[in-house]
Design an enzyme around this catalytic site. Sequence first.
Site, mmCIF file in Angstrom:
data_model
loop_
_atom_site.group_PDB
_atom_site.id
_atom_site.type_symbol
_atom_site.label_atom_id
_atom_site.label_comp_id
_atom_site.label_asym_id
_atom_site.label_seq_id
_atom_site.Cartn_x
_atom_site.Cartn_y
_atom_site.Cartn_z
ATOM 1 N N LYS A 10 0.858 -1.198 0.000
ATOM 2 C CA LYS A 10 0.000 0.000 0.000
ATOM 3 C C LYS A 10 0.895 1.250 0.000
ATOM 4 O O LYS A 10 1.954 1.224 -0.615
ATOM 5 C CB LYS A 10 -0.970 -0.040 1.189
ATOM 6 C CG LYS A 10 -1.701 -1.388 1.272
ATOM 7 C CD LYS A 10 -2.866 -1.398 2.202
ATOM 8 C CE LYS A 10 -3.493 -2.795 2.199
ATOM 9 N NZ LYS A 10 -4.724 -2.887 2.927
ATOM 10 N N GLU A 165 -11.375 -10.724 -1.093
ATOM 11 C CA GLU A 165 -11.014 -9.880 0.039
ATOM 12 C C GLU A 165 -12.268 -9.196 0.592
ATOM 13 O O GLU A 165 -12.656 -8.126 0.113
ATOM 14 C CB GLU A 165 -10.021 -8.807 -0.399
ATOM 15 C CG GLU A 165 -8.698 -9.352 -0.880
ATOM 16 C CD GLU A 165 -7.585 -8.340 -0.657
ATOM 17 O OE1 GLU A 165 -6.644 -8.678 0.064
ATOM 18 O OE2 GLU A 165 -7.676 -7.217 -1.173
#
Length: 254
Positions: A10, A165
């Site tokens: 990220k 997810e």
Amino acid sequence: MNNIYFANFKMNLSFSEIETYIKSFKGLVDSNVNHIGLFVPYIALKETKNLLGKTNILTGAQNVFQEETGAFTGEVSAQMLKECGTDIALVGHSERRQLFKEKDSEINKKIKQLMKYNIKVVLCIGETKEERSLGNTKKVIFKQLREALAGLYENELDNMIIAYEPVWAIGTGENATNKMIEEVSGIIKQTIQDLYNKVTAEKIPVIYGGSVTPKNIKILSKIKNIKGFLIGGASLNYNNFAEMVNESSKKTEG
Ligand code: PGA
């Protein structure tokens, strides 16, 4: 394809931290046995590719823009990713869907751009807490898959991995149970079978992401039909990530 371990950094880690990470990490895992990928910020792609050198570890991007070229200030195209040595890219991550309002139709275009440049795709899908509590998980998964895959040929799915997810499990410490994951991976396989055919459904790898840690990975590795993991927070430390790869692949060998 078995034993897939993807680290999603990220917007974390500095350049020098990524350098230290890669230099240390690559000696700790067997990338001939496992399919490993590091999904780094755009600006670190080229350096990541260089540092990974001759290993089989994949250089991954966290996103791509859906158009070929043009006046899209701040965006990065699939061709640019390819020029940086990108092997694989995430598409439709829930943070992109939620925070940046990415639509399924844009995700579909992103996939097509990546395929055009021969970059593998990790298509992320999953329901929100509200959608699950309303009993809409199946509907949501079906819609996300159908729209993301629109117009793609069966053979193009050879270059794709699907990451389940659940939005409510990402970065929350609350992971889905093995039963929930098994159920949704079944929905994914059934949807692919309905959209394409059984052979395609059987060969497309499904992985799980959402609060995977060194503590819970062994239990999660027992899930039938789950070929690996997309790991965020717990992958930021290279020792943790290496431990997860090594422990889990031991469990799933044979
Ligand atoms: P997490 O993130 O492991 O921190 O929950 C997973 C992801 O966002 O891919």
